[in-house]
Design a protein around this motif. Structure first.
Motif, PDB file in Angstrom:
ATOM      1  N   ASP A   9      50.219 -22.641  59.032  1.00 64.05           N
ATOM      2  CA  ASP A   9      49.844 -23.660  58.046  1.00 64.05           C
ATOM      3  C   ASP A   9      48.457 -24.229  58.348  1.00 64.05           C
ATOM      4  O   ASP A   9      47.668 -24.493  57.435  1.00 64.05           O
TER       5      ASP A   9
ATOM      6  N   GLN B 105      54.899 -21.391  62.640  1.00 61.60           N
ATOM      7  CA  GLN B 105      54.701 -21.804  61.253  1.00 61.60           C
ATOM      8  C   GLN B 105      53.644 -22.894  61.155  1.00 61.60           C
ATOM      9  O   GLN B 105      52.820 -22.892  60.226  1.00 61.60           O
TER      10      GLN B 105
ATOM     11  N   ASP C  14      51.679 -10.077  43.745  1.00 64.69           N
ATOM     12  CA  ASP C  14      52.739 -11.031  44.059  1.00 64.69           C
ATOM     13  C   ASP C  14      53.170 -10.829  45.522  1.00 64.69           C
ATOM     14  O   ASP C  14      54.297 -10.404  45.815  1.00 64.69           O
ATOM     15  N   TRP C  15      52.247 -11.110  46.430  1.00 64.65           N
ATOM     16  CA  TRP C  15      52.520 -10.905  47.853  1.00 64.65           C
ATOM     17  C   TRP C  15      53.582 -11.890  48.338  1.00 64.65           C
ATOM     18  O   TRP C  15      53.689 -13.005  47.821  1.00 64.65           O
ATOM     19  N   PRO C  16      54.375 -11.511  49.350  1.00 66.26           N
ATOM     20  CA  PRO C  16      55.364 -12.448  49.906  1.00 66.26           C
ATOM     21  C   PRO C  16      54.685 -13.688  50.481  1.00 66.26           C
ATOM     22  O   PRO C  16      53.565 -13.622  50.998  1.00 66.26           O
ATOM     23  N   VAL C  17      55.360 -14.797  50.371  1.00 71.71           N
ATOM     24  CA  VAL C  17      54.844 -16.049  50.926  1.00 71.71           C
ATOM     25  C   VAL C  17      54.858 -15.970  52.445  1.00 71.71           C
ATOM     26  O   VAL C  17      55.822 -15.478  53.051  1.00 71.71           O
ATOM     27  N   ILE C  18      53.778 -16.436  53.071  1.00 77.50           N
ATOM     28  CA  ILE C  18      53.699 -16.410  54.525  1.00 77.50           C
ATOM     29  C   ILE C  18      54.728 -17.364  55.101  1.00 77.50           C
ATOM     30  O   ILE C  18      54.798 -18.526  54.721  1.00 77.50           O
ATOM     31  N   GLY C  19      55.537 -16.865  56.021  1.00 81.37           N
ATOM     32  CA  GLY C  19      56.542 -17.710  56.662  1.00 81.37           C
ATOM     33  C   GLY C  19      56.970 -17.103  57.974  1.00 81.37           C
ATOM     34  O   GLY C  19      56.952 -15.877  58.154  1.00 81.37           O
TER      35      GLY C  19
ATOM     36  N   HIS D 212      45.803 -14.463  58.866  1.00 84.75           N
ATOM     37  CA  HIS D 212      46.225 -15.429  57.844  1.00 84.75           C
ATOM     38  C   HIS D 212      45.145 -16.451  57.494  1.00 84.75           C
ATOM     39  O   HIS D 212      45.428 -17.380  56.728  1.00 84.75           O
TER      40      HIS D 212
END
Length: 256
Positions: A48, A44, A209-214, A76
């Motif tokens: 980031d 993560q 509305d793509w999923p949040v990167i996590g 990413h």
């Protein structure tokens, strides 16, 4: 009168061995989940850091993508590209969802300005017409040079595909999956081994509305809590039923 000693029979020792084994196993699973959480936390942090870097332009993308491990290092990263759409090779990936609604992911190749390099763009999501399942939804594709903001992503994930399904045929616009190597051969385009997830608000008939990167760190902490909680519960039940209640139980009086 001498009190009758309590016996520690075979049943007691079997329960003790089973309880100790269960406590060790569940505690080990909890520690394993914590180690997985630590790994995901590192991932993560890396995601980031990549998201905070300046966007990549056409020239930088071509340079990094040509390196041996360049593609993985780009995942990413934000991009700001210029190019021209190749709308005749637009593909609609079926059975994709956004906000719980089924529909299509729309994919269109983008030829980068000033080169022959092409990147596959996941442009967004559109709902499907369930009255006519072969009808393609209206998606606007601008002519000429366009500027695209997004982030680097792996090729679209694959779904289970029945053998002989019409949506899997290479000649169809509607497909269940898209193999990048086969698509490169089919179209003759110089496609890079990556894709771009287009960012921005809804436009051109597409939602994004793509999923949040996590990395899913919280999930592993939750699993660890459950395993440690189960380990503690087994220990408490064992102490209560096998030790505390044994000594609280009234002792039988010895026969005179």
């Amino acid at each position: 009168m001498t009190p009758v000693p309590r016996t520690w029979g075979l049943r007691f020792w079997l329960i003790t061995v089973a309880a100790v084994a269960a406590i060790l196993v569940t505690a080990s699973l909890g520690r394993w989940q914590l180690s997985r959480a630590a790994q995901k936390q590192e991932l993560q942090s890396l995601l980031d850091q990549r998201a905070a870097l300046p966007p990549i332009d056409n020239q930088q993308l071509r340079g990094h993508a040509g390196e041996a491990d360049g593609v993985q290092d780009l995942i990413h990263r934000a991009v700001l590209l210029q190019g021209r759409w190749v709308p005749e090779h637009t593909v609609y990936l079926d059975n994709r969802q956004m906000q719980g609604r089924p529909g299509f992911f729309v994919l269109t190749p983008l030829r980068l300005e000033g080169s022959d390099a092409v990147v596959l763009v996941q442009r967004g999501w559109v709902p499907r017409n369930f009255q006519d399942r072969q009808q393609l939804p209206l998606v606007q594709t601008a002519p000429g040079v366009v500027q695209l903001a997004g982030r680097i992503a792996p090729p679209p994930s694959r779904l289970y595909e029945f053998q002989g399904a019409d949506s899997s045929q290479g000649s169809s616009r509607i497909r269940q999956n898209l193999d990048l190597t086969a698509f490169r051969t089919e179209t003759g385009l110089a496609l890079m081994n990556l894709s771009v997830l287009q960012a921005g608000p809804a436009s051109e008939g597409l939602q994004r509305d793509w999923p949040v990167i996590g990395a899913g760190v919280d999930k592993h902490y939750g699993y660890a809590f459950q395993w440690f909680g189960l380990s503690g519960l087994i220990a408490i039940l064992y102490v209560w039923f096998q030790l505390v209640r044994r000594f609280l139980r009234p002792r039988p009086r010895p026969l005179a």
